[in-house]
Design an enzyme around this catalytic site. Structure first.
Site, PDB file in Angstrom:
ATOM      1  N   CYS A   1     -49.641  22.949 -49.173  1.00 30.69           N
ATOM      2  CA  CYS A   1     -49.316  23.837 -50.290  1.00 30.69           C
ATOM      3  C   CYS A   1     -48.411  23.098 -51.280  1.00 30.69           C
ATOM      4  O   CYS A   1     -47.241  22.852 -50.991  1.00 30.69           O
ATOM      5  CB  CYS A   1     -48.623  25.080 -49.730  1.00 30.69           C
ATOM      6  N   CYS A  25     -45.400  24.957 -52.567  1.00 30.91           N
ATOM      7  CA  CYS A  25     -44.292  24.979 -51.597  1.00 30.91           C
ATOM      8  C   CYS A  25     -43.576  23.636 -51.542  1.00 30.91           C
ATOM      9  O   CYS A  25     -42.355  23.582 -51.457  1.00 30.91           O
ATOM     10  CB  CYS A  25     -44.806  25.289 -50.190  1.00 30.91           C
ATOM     11  N   ASP A  26     -44.321  22.543 -51.553  1.00 29.73           N
ATOM     12  CA  ASP A  26     -43.731  21.258 -51.147  1.00 29.73           C
ATOM     13  C   ASP A  26     -43.690  20.156 -52.206  1.00 29.73           C
ATOM     14  O   ASP A  26     -43.051  19.133 -51.963  1.00 29.73           O
ATOM     15  CB  ASP A  26     -44.515  20.716 -49.929  1.00 29.73           C
TER      16      ASP A  26
HETATM   17  C1  LIG Z   1     -47.071  24.248 -43.315  1.00 25.58           C
HETATM   18  C2  LIG Z   1     -46.861  25.408 -44.263  1.00 25.58           C
HETATM   19  C3  LIG Z   1     -45.775  25.418 -45.112  1.00 25.58           C
HETATM   20  C4  LIG Z   1     -45.564  26.475 -45.981  1.00 25.58           C
HETATM   21  N1  LIG Z   1     -44.469  26.453 -46.784  1.00 25.58           N
HETATM   22  C5  LIG Z   1     -44.226  27.497 -47.605  1.00 25.58           C
HETATM   23  C6  LIG Z   1     -43.068  27.515 -48.434  1.00 25.58           C
HETATM   24  O1  LIG Z   1     -42.286  26.563 -48.451  1.00 25.58           O
HETATM   25  N2  LIG Z   1     -42.885  28.586 -49.228  1.00 25.58           N
HETATM   26  C7  LIG Z   1     -43.750  29.658 -49.259  1.00 25.58           C
HETATM   27  O2  LIG Z   1     -43.513  30.623 -49.979  1.00 25.58           O
HETATM   28  N3  LIG Z   1     -44.861  29.655 -48.500  1.00 25.58           N
HETATM   29  C8  LIG Z   1     -45.118  28.609 -47.669  1.00 25.58           C
HETATM   30  N4  LIG Z   1     -46.256  28.590 -46.910  1.00 25.58           N
HETATM   31  C9  LIG Z   1     -47.188  29.723 -47.017  1.00 25.58           C
HETATM   32  C10 LIG Z   1     -46.649  30.912 -46.220  1.00 25.58           C
HETATM   33  O3  LIG Z   1     -46.308  30.469 -44.925  1.00 25.58           O
HETATM   34  C11 LIG Z   1     -47.671  32.021 -46.147  1.00 25.58           C
HETATM   35  O4  LIG Z   1     -48.037  32.418 -47.447  1.00 25.58           O
HETATM   36  C12 LIG Z   1     -47.103  33.236 -45.399  1.00 25.58           C
HETATM   37  O5  LIG Z   1     -46.666  32.872 -44.119  1.00 25.58           O
HETATM   38  C13 LIG Z   1     -48.143  34.337 -45.276  1.00 25.58           C
HETATM   39  O6  LIG Z   1     -47.570  35.372 -44.552  1.00 25.58           O
HETATM   40  P1  LIG Z   1     -48.439  36.446 -43.765  1.00 25.58           P
HETATM   41  O7  LIG Z   1     -47.465  37.336 -43.090  1.00 25.58           O
HETATM   42  O8  LIG Z   1     -49.445  37.036 -44.654  1.00 25.58           O
HETATM   43  O9  LIG Z   1     -49.272  35.625 -42.669  1.00 25.58           O
HETATM   44  P2  LIG Z   1     -48.883  34.547 -41.574  1.00 25.58           P
HETATM   45  O10 LIG Z   1     -47.600  33.886 -41.842  1.00 25.58           O
HETATM   46  O11 LIG Z   1     -50.106  33.718 -41.455  1.00 25.58           O
HETATM   47  O12 LIG Z   1     -48.709  35.422 -40.241  1.00 25.58           O
HETATM   48  C14 LIG Z   1     -49.810  36.009 -39.617  1.00 25.58           C
HETATM   49  C15 LIG Z   1     -49.368  36.626 -38.307  1.00 25.58           C
HETATM   50  O13 LIG Z   1     -50.468  37.351 -37.752  1.00 25.58           O
HETATM   51  C16 LIG Z   1     -50.535  37.119 -36.368  1.00 25.58           C
HETATM   52  N5  LIG Z   1     -51.900  37.381 -35.895  1.00 25.58           N
HETATM   53  C17 LIG Z   1     -53.065  36.783 -36.252  1.00 25.58           C
HETATM   54  N6  LIG Z   1     -54.099  37.312 -35.550  1.00 25.58           N
HETATM   55  C18 LIG Z   1     -53.560  38.269 -34.751  1.00 25.58           C
HETATM   56  C19 LIG Z   1     -54.090  39.167 -33.779  1.00 25.58           C
HETATM   57  N7  LIG Z   1     -55.399  39.209 -33.475  1.00 25.58           N
HETATM   58  N8  LIG Z   1     -53.245  40.000 -33.132  1.00 25.58           N
HETATM   59  C20 LIG Z   1     -51.906  40.005 -33.422  1.00 25.58           C
HETATM   60  N9  LIG Z   1     -51.353  39.183 -34.342  1.00 25.58           N
HETATM   61  C21 LIG Z   1     -52.169  38.316 -34.980  1.00 25.58           C
HETATM   62  C22 LIG Z   1     -50.080  35.669 -36.207  1.00 25.58           C
HETATM   63  O14 LIG Z   1     -49.637  35.449 -34.882  1.00 25.58           O
HETATM   64  C23 LIG Z   1     -48.933  35.641 -37.221  1.00 25.58           C
HETATM   65  O15 LIG Z   1     -47.769  36.129 -36.634  1.00 25.58           O
HETATM   66  C24 LIG Z   1     -46.490  27.547 -46.022  1.00 25.58           C
HETATM   67  C25 LIG Z   1     -47.600  27.540 -45.177  1.00 25.58           C
HETATM   68  C26 LIG Z   1     -47.787  26.492 -44.300  1.00 25.58           C
HETATM   69  C27 LIG Z   1     -48.995  26.487 -43.378  1.00 25.58           C
END
Ligand SMILES: Cc1cc2nc3c(=O)[nH]c(=O)nc-3n(C[C@H](O)[C@H](O)[C@H](O)COP(=O)(O)OP(=O)(O)OC[C@H]3O[C@@H](n4cnc5c(N)ncnc54)[C@H](O)[C@@H]3O)c2cc1C
Length: 323
Positions: free
Chosen positions: A147, A150-151
């Site tokens: 991303c 982000c980085d």
């Molecule tokens: C390496 C990396 C670095 C990043 N750095 C940044 C940053 O610096 N700043 C920023 O703003 N964004 C950053 N992002 C993006 C950010 O992490 C995501 O936009 C954000 O985490 C999305 O949040 P979310 O809650 O929608 O999903 P996610 O964080 O993907 O969480 C999904 C959750 O759902 C759960 N889940 C999935 N399937 C199931 C199931 N069947 N049953 C129960 N639970 C389930 C998973 O276990 C997890 O807990 C980064 C992403 C990555 C990969």
């Protein structure tokens, strides 16, 4: 004096009948939990096998408001979880294996438990596609990124590479070039097969700091503590060589975590569709975060949508007719 022994609550003690079940414990799920708990909905978060979500795999987060210095991804998620817990959220460290949205209350099943929920928030996120090379996971957050928003600032004045050739890869390269001294855009196909839209392509082609490398795949990610470079293979000449790099941005797509909901809820390209506010096509089922959002993909936007979904769910539970 009588000694009263309190049994530590276990997963079995969690009530199966819920006002609201939140699936996923990333920024969207945990923010939804904070709002739902404060609305007295006594939420249950089924945290999944990767509690905390994507930010657990990164080191420094510099763009989440409220942290003038960087905050570590796992620390941020741990604080959000403590906050949700303090407000009354219950957590279950299991994966949802199946759901039945044809019955009401809705049925949410893990491999060990089943829950009846009057409302459900789906916040299962997305996963960036990885190169699946040795070292890649170890160096994620240490030079390997998924991303640019982000980085990119961490790649100031270093040579970096972007892998991919879709719109996202070009957007990432054009953002990254504001910081990096040079950006190599590496694509496994030929120039003619690039899928990104023409305007993005033209902007990138005009930028003297962006170099295009076609017909080339990455075969190795180099470095132990930090990324040092990559080894690539030119598919035409079969020549393998190393490129020293300070940053590697993998932009080959994302996989929304929605397999579980296929055929049960409306989606577009695997992402859940909002029909009214954050509600899906099924009244009472809401969705938030990267599982819906293929555009912004940020922790703050996921958290914001988690908040919206909890408020929408609360209003819908109060009176579906007003929705
Ligand atoms: C390496 C990396 C670095 C990043 N750095 C940044 C940053 O610096 N700043 C920023 O703003 N964004 C950053 N992002 C993006 C950010 O992490 C995501 O936009 C954000 O985490 C999305 O949040 P979310 O809650 O929608 O999903 P996610 O964080 O993907 O969480 C999904 C959750 O759902 C759960 N889940 C999935 N399937 C199931 C199931 N069947 N049953 C129960 N639970 C389930 C998973 O276990 C997890 O807990 C980064 C992403 C990555 C990969």
């Amino acid at each position: 004096m009588q000694l009263i022994l309190h049994k530590k609550p276990t997963d079995e003690d969690i009530s199966p009948n819920r006002e609201i079940v939140i699936i996923g414990s990333g920024p969207a799920g945990l923010t939804a939990a904070i709002y739902a708990a404060r609305a007295q909905l006594h939420p249950l978060v089924i945290a999944g096998l990767e509690p905390g979500g994507q930010l657990m795999t990164t080191t420094e987060v510099e763009n989440f408001p409220g942290f003038p210095e960087v905050v570590h991804g796992p620390d941020l998620m741990s604080e959000m979880r403590i906050q949700a817990q303090r407000l009354g959220t219950e957590f279950l460290e299991q994966n949802v294996m199946d759901v039945n949205f044809d019955q009401y209350p809705f049925l949410v099943l893990t491999d060990q438990r089943q829950f009846n929920a009057k409302a459900v928030i789906i916040a299962t996120g997305a996963e960036p596609k990885r190169l699946e090379l040795e070292n890649e996971a170890k160096l994620s957050g240490r030079g390997v990124s998924y991303c640019a928003t982000c980085d990119a600032p961490f790649f100031k004045d270093v040579e970096a590479a972007v892998i991919g050739a879709g719109d996202a890869a070009f957007e990432e390269a054009l953002f990254l070039v504001k910081y990096a001294s040079k950006v190599k855009l590496i694509y496994r196909g030929s120039k003619e097969k690039i899928r990104a839209n023409k305007s993005l392509q033209n902007r990138a082609l005009k930028d003297p700091k962006i170099e295009f490398i076609y017909n080339t795949i990455v075969t190795e990610v180099l470095g132990q503590e930090r990324l040092l470079g990559i080894k690539v293979l030119n598919l035409e000449s079969q020549k393998e060589y190393e490129i020293p790099l300070g940053g590697l941005l993998v932009a080959i797509g994302h996989i929304p975590q929605t397999q579980l909901f296929k055929g049960k809820i409306e989606m577009i390209n695997g992402y859940i569709l909002h029909k009214r506010y954050t509600m899906t096509n099924i009244p009472g089922i809401f969705a938030a975060g990267d599982v819906v959002d293929f555009r912004y993909r940020q922790a703050i936007t996921a958290a914001g949508q988690g908040c919206q979904a909890a408020i929408d769910a609360e209003k819908w539970l109060q009176d579906p007719k007003l929705f």
